[in-house]
Design a protein around this motif. Structure first.
Motif, mmCIF file in Angstrom:
data_model
loop_
_atom_site.group_PDB
_atom_site.id
_atom_site.type_symbol
_atom_site.label_atom_id
_atom_site.label_comp_id
_atom_site.label_asym_id
_atom_site.label_seq_id
_atom_site.Cartn_x
_atom_site.Cartn_y
_atom_site.Cartn_z
ATOM 1 N N ILE A 2 26.412 26.908 47.831
ATOM 2 C CA ILE A 2 27.556 27.776 47.640
ATOM 3 C C ILE A 2 27.390 28.645 46.404
ATOM 4 C CG2 ILE A 2 28.841 26.062 46.275
ATOM 5 C CD1 ILE A 2 31.376 27.099 47.630
ATOM 6 N N LYS A 3 26.653 28.168 45.390
ATOM 7 C CA LYS A 3 26.523 28.936 44.162
ATOM 8 C C LYS A 3 25.811 30.264 44.376
ATOM 9 C CE LYS A 3 22.160 26.823 42.632
ATOM 10 N NZ LYS A 3 21.497 26.048 41.566
ATOM 11 N N SER A 4 25.025 30.361 45.430
ATOM 12 C CA SER A 4 24.312 31.610 45.694
ATOM 13 C C SER A 4 25.135 32.555 46.555
ATOM 14 C CB SER A 4 22.978 31.315 46.385
ATOM 15 O OG SER A 4 23.202 30.736 47.665
ATOM 16 N N GLN A 5 26.297 32.108 47.010
ATOM 17 C CA GLN A 5 27.111 32.903 47.918
ATOM 18 C C GLN A 5 28.433 33.370 47.303
ATOM 19 O OE1 GLN A 5 26.015 33.804 50.988
ATOM 20 N NE2 GLN A 5 24.093 32.748 50.497
ATOM 21 N N ILE A 6 29.048 32.508 46.511
ATOM 22 C CA ILE A 6 30.370 32.795 45.951
ATOM 23 C C ILE A 6 30.320 32.600 44.442
ATOM 24 C CG2 ILE A 6 32.800 32.082 45.903
ATOM 25 C CD1 ILE A 6 32.444 31.105 48.765
ATOM 26 N N THR A 7 30.918 33.552 43.697
ATOM 27 C CA THR A 7 30.947 33.449 42.231
ATOM 28 C C THR A 7 32.389 33.453 41.737
ATOM 29 O OG1 THR A 7 30.937 35.831 41.811
ATOM 30 C CG2 THR A 7 28.789 34.763 42.159
ATOM 31 N N LEU A 8 32.571 32.960 40.517
ATOM 32 C CA LEU A 8 33.898 32.984 39.907
ATOM 33 C C LEU A 8 34.370 34.414 39.671
ATOM 34 C CD1 LEU A 8 33.687 30.067 37.312
ATOM 35 C CD2 LEU A 8 34.970 30.105 39.451
ATOM 36 N N LYS A 9 33.435 35.316 39.400
ATOM 37 C CA LYS A 9 33.808 36.721 39.202
ATOM 38 C C LYS A 9 34.391 37.313 40.477
ATOM 39 C CE LYS A 9 30.904 38.155 35.332
ATOM 40 N NZ LYS A 9 32.061 38.566 34.516
ATOM 41 N N GLN A 10 33.853 36.930 41.615
ATOM 42 C CA GLN A 10 34.393 37.421 42.883
ATOM 43 C C GLN A 10 35.807 36.882 43.113
ATOM 44 O OE1 GLN A 10 31.452 35.985 45.582
ATOM 45 N NE2 GLN A 10 29.993 37.655 45.181
ATOM 46 N N LEU A 11 35.989 35.595 42.858
ATOM 47 C CA LEU A 11 37.314 34.993 43.031
ATOM 48 C C LEU A 11 38.312 35.592 42.046
ATOM 49 C CD1 LEU A 11 36.241 31.256 43.473
ATOM 50 C CD2 LEU A 11 36.888 32.877 45.264
ATOM 51 N N GLU A 12 37.858 35.819 40.821
ATOM 52 C CA GLU A 12 38.708 36.433 39.809
ATOM 53 C C GLU A 12 39.130 37.832 40.234
ATOM 54 O OE1 GLU A 12 38.363 36.527 35.025
ATOM 55 O OE2 GLU A 12 36.822 37.672 36.086
ATOM 56 N N ALA A 13 38.193 38.603 40.755
ATOM 57 C CA ALA A 13 38.502 39.955 41.217
ATOM 58 C C ALA A 13 39.547 39.914 42.336
ATOM 59 C CB ALA A 13 37.230 40.652 41.689
ATOM 60 N N PHE A 14 39.397 38.992 43.262
ATOM 61 C CA PHE A 14 40.341 38.850 44.368
ATOM 62 C C PHE A 14 41.750 38.573 43.846
ATOM 63 C CE2 PHE A 14 41.828 35.651 47.774
ATOM 64 C CZ PHE A 14 42.527 36.629 48.458
ATOM 65 N N ALA A 15 41.878 37.605 42.925
ATOM 66 C CA ALA A 15 43.197 37.262 42.383
ATOM 67 C C ALA A 15 43.797 38.421 41.609
ATOM 68 C CB ALA A 15 43.080 36.021 41.488
ATOM 69 N N PHE A 16 42.970 39.130 40.837
ATOM 70 C CA PHE A 16 43.495 40.219 40.019
ATOM 71 C C PHE A 16 43.912 41.414 40.870
ATOM 72 C CE2 PHE A 16 42.376 37.932 36.325
ATOM 73 C CZ PHE A 16 42.912 38.592 35.227
ATOM 74 N N VAL A 17 43.213 41.691 41.941
ATOM 75 C CA VAL A 17 43.609 42.788 42.826
ATOM 76 C C VAL A 17 44.980 42.489 43.432
ATOM 77 C CG1 VAL A 17 43.115 43.915 45.029
ATOM 78 C CG2 VAL A 17 41.298 43.633 43.346
ATOM 79 N N VAL A 18 45.177 41.247 43.841
ATOM 80 C CA VAL A 18 46.481 40.868 44.403
ATOM 81 C C VAL A 18 47.576 40.980 43.342
ATOM 82 C CG1 VAL A 18 47.814 38.983 45.403
ATOM 83 C CG2 VAL A 18 45.448 39.366 46.129
ATOM 84 N N ASP A 19 47.302 40.496 42.151
ATOM 85 C CA ASP A 19 48.326 40.462 41.103
ATOM 86 C C ASP A 19 48.670 41.846 40.565
ATOM 87 O OD1 ASP A 19 48.446 37.753 41.351
ATOM 88 O OD2 ASP A 19 47.210 37.313 39.598
ATOM 89 N N THR A 20 47.663 42.714 40.451
ATOM 90 C CA THR A 20 47.905 44.045 39.882
ATOM 91 C C THR A 20 48.260 45.078 40.942
ATOM 92 O OG1 THR A 20 45.547 44.621 39.974
ATOM 93 C CG2 THR A 20 46.353 43.589 37.947
ATOM 94 N N GLY A 21 47.901 44.812 42.201
ATOM 95 C CA GLY A 21 48.305 45.698 43.290
ATOM 96 C C GLY A 21 47.285 46.729 43.719
ATOM 97 N N THR A 22 46.300 47.025 42.862
ATOM 98 C CA THR A 22 45.276 48.015 43.225
ATOM 99 C C THR A 22 43.924 47.601 42.646
ATOM 100 O OG1 THR A 22 45.543 49.416 41.251
ATOM 101 C CG2 THR A 22 46.996 49.876 43.143
ATOM 102 N N PHE A 23 42.868 48.156 43.235
ATOM 103 C CA PHE A 23 41.522 47.904 42.727
ATOM 104 C C PHE A 23 41.361 48.518 41.332
ATOM 105 C CE2 PHE A 23 41.005 46.706 46.986
ATOM 106 C CZ PHE A 23 39.767 46.105 47.186
#
Length: 300
Positions: A2-23
């Motif tokens: 899984i470490k080669s497929q998913i990163t914390l930065k990707q998950l962080e980006a996903f949460a922040f896009v939802v919370d802030t409303g835009t990319f």
């Protein structure tokens, strides 16, 4: 793996896009570029083989699967924080705390709070906004603030909330005016002078106007200020009496520049709270709330 497929930065980006409303807003919050955020989200969707977000002309909406996975995403990000805390490596938490406070907090105990917060999270960046409580509450509701240190009443119930110490009011005047008004307790005598206090929409100001209406006092004598600190030089100069939070004038009262006035009426104390959106906040926001409560513990 899984470490080669998913990163914390990707998950962080996903949460922040939802919370802030835009990319774009997420990119600003994370200190990167919009294409970088878009790339992280796309890579995460590809690795999971799901669509997390609908992109609609600059705005985003969660898919049904995205809503489900957002909960797990937040759990993983919080678990990462918990790992660093358990290892005693809070200095590795290099995030930002968008903090909203009222002027009274900024003028009194904010410095102590920030000092303790820095001890706990040395590399946490604090972005401070000082405003009226109702403006702070609106930004908290919209997700533009992480933590609010403010007084009630409130228009909405935050999912994370901790009661703080109340702020009692006091009537004050400079020495000359205090001597002139000595020997009585009736609040009516204050209305022979200018009465300085909070902005018109605040609970203390409303209570003062209700009193004037009930007792027939001249409400035209009430002078409102959206900046409490602006009242201090006016009352020091003897331009009137003032109804202000005690903590704001404690130093002036201690050194004798202002005197407290006896009165048969006083506004109800301000009720203060530390408030945040617990359903989406990182662990350090909840910890900051606890630190605020340690600085200003509520009376039992």
């Amino acid at each position: 793996m899984i470490k080669s497929q998913i990163t914390l930065k990707q998950l962080e980006a996903f949460a922040f896009v939802v919370d802030t409303g835009t990319f774009r807003a997420a990119a600003t919050a994370l200190g990167t570029t919009q294409p970088n955020i878009s790339s992280r989200i796309s890579a995460l969707e590809m690795a999971l083989d799901v669509t997390l977000l609908y992109r609609d002309a600059g705005s985003v909406r969660l898919t049904e699967k995205g809503r489900e996975l957002l909960v797990l995403t937040r759990d993983i990000l919080r678990a990462g924080e918990a790992l660093l805390e358990a290892a005693g490596r809070q200095e590795l938490i290099q995030e930002r705390l968008r903090l909203g406070v009222t002027e009274l907090v900024a003028c009194t105990w904010l410095q102590n709070f920030l000092r303790l917060l820095r001890q706990e999270y040395p590399n946490l960046r604090v972005e401070l906004e000082v405003d009226l409580s109702r403006q702070i509450e609106e930004r908290l509701r919209e997700g533009r603030l992480d933590l609010a240190l403010q007084n009630g009443p409130f228009a909405f119930q935050a999912t994370g909330e901790k009661a703080l110490a109340e702020e009692p009011y006091v009537w004050v005047a400079n020495t000359d005016l205090a001597n002139e008004l000595a020997g009585g307790t009736s609040v009516a005598r204050f209305f022979d002078k200018a009465v300085l206090t909070h902005a018109r929409h605040t609970s203390a100001a409303r209570a003062l106007h209700d009193l004037a209406a009930t007792e027939g006092y001249d409400a035209g004598k009430i002078i409102h200020s959206s900046a409490l600190s602006a009242c201090l030089p006016m009352v020091n100069e003897g331009l009137g009496v003032a109804l202000l939070p005690r903590s704001l004038v404690s130093e002036e009262m201690k050194d004798g520049r202002l005197q407290s006035l006896k009165s048969d009426w006083i506004a109800p104390p301000l009720s203060f709270f530390a408030r945040f959106n617990a359903d989406r906040a990182p662990r350090f926001v909840a910890k900051a709330c606890e630190i605020a409560a340690s600085v200003r513990p509520a009376e039992v």
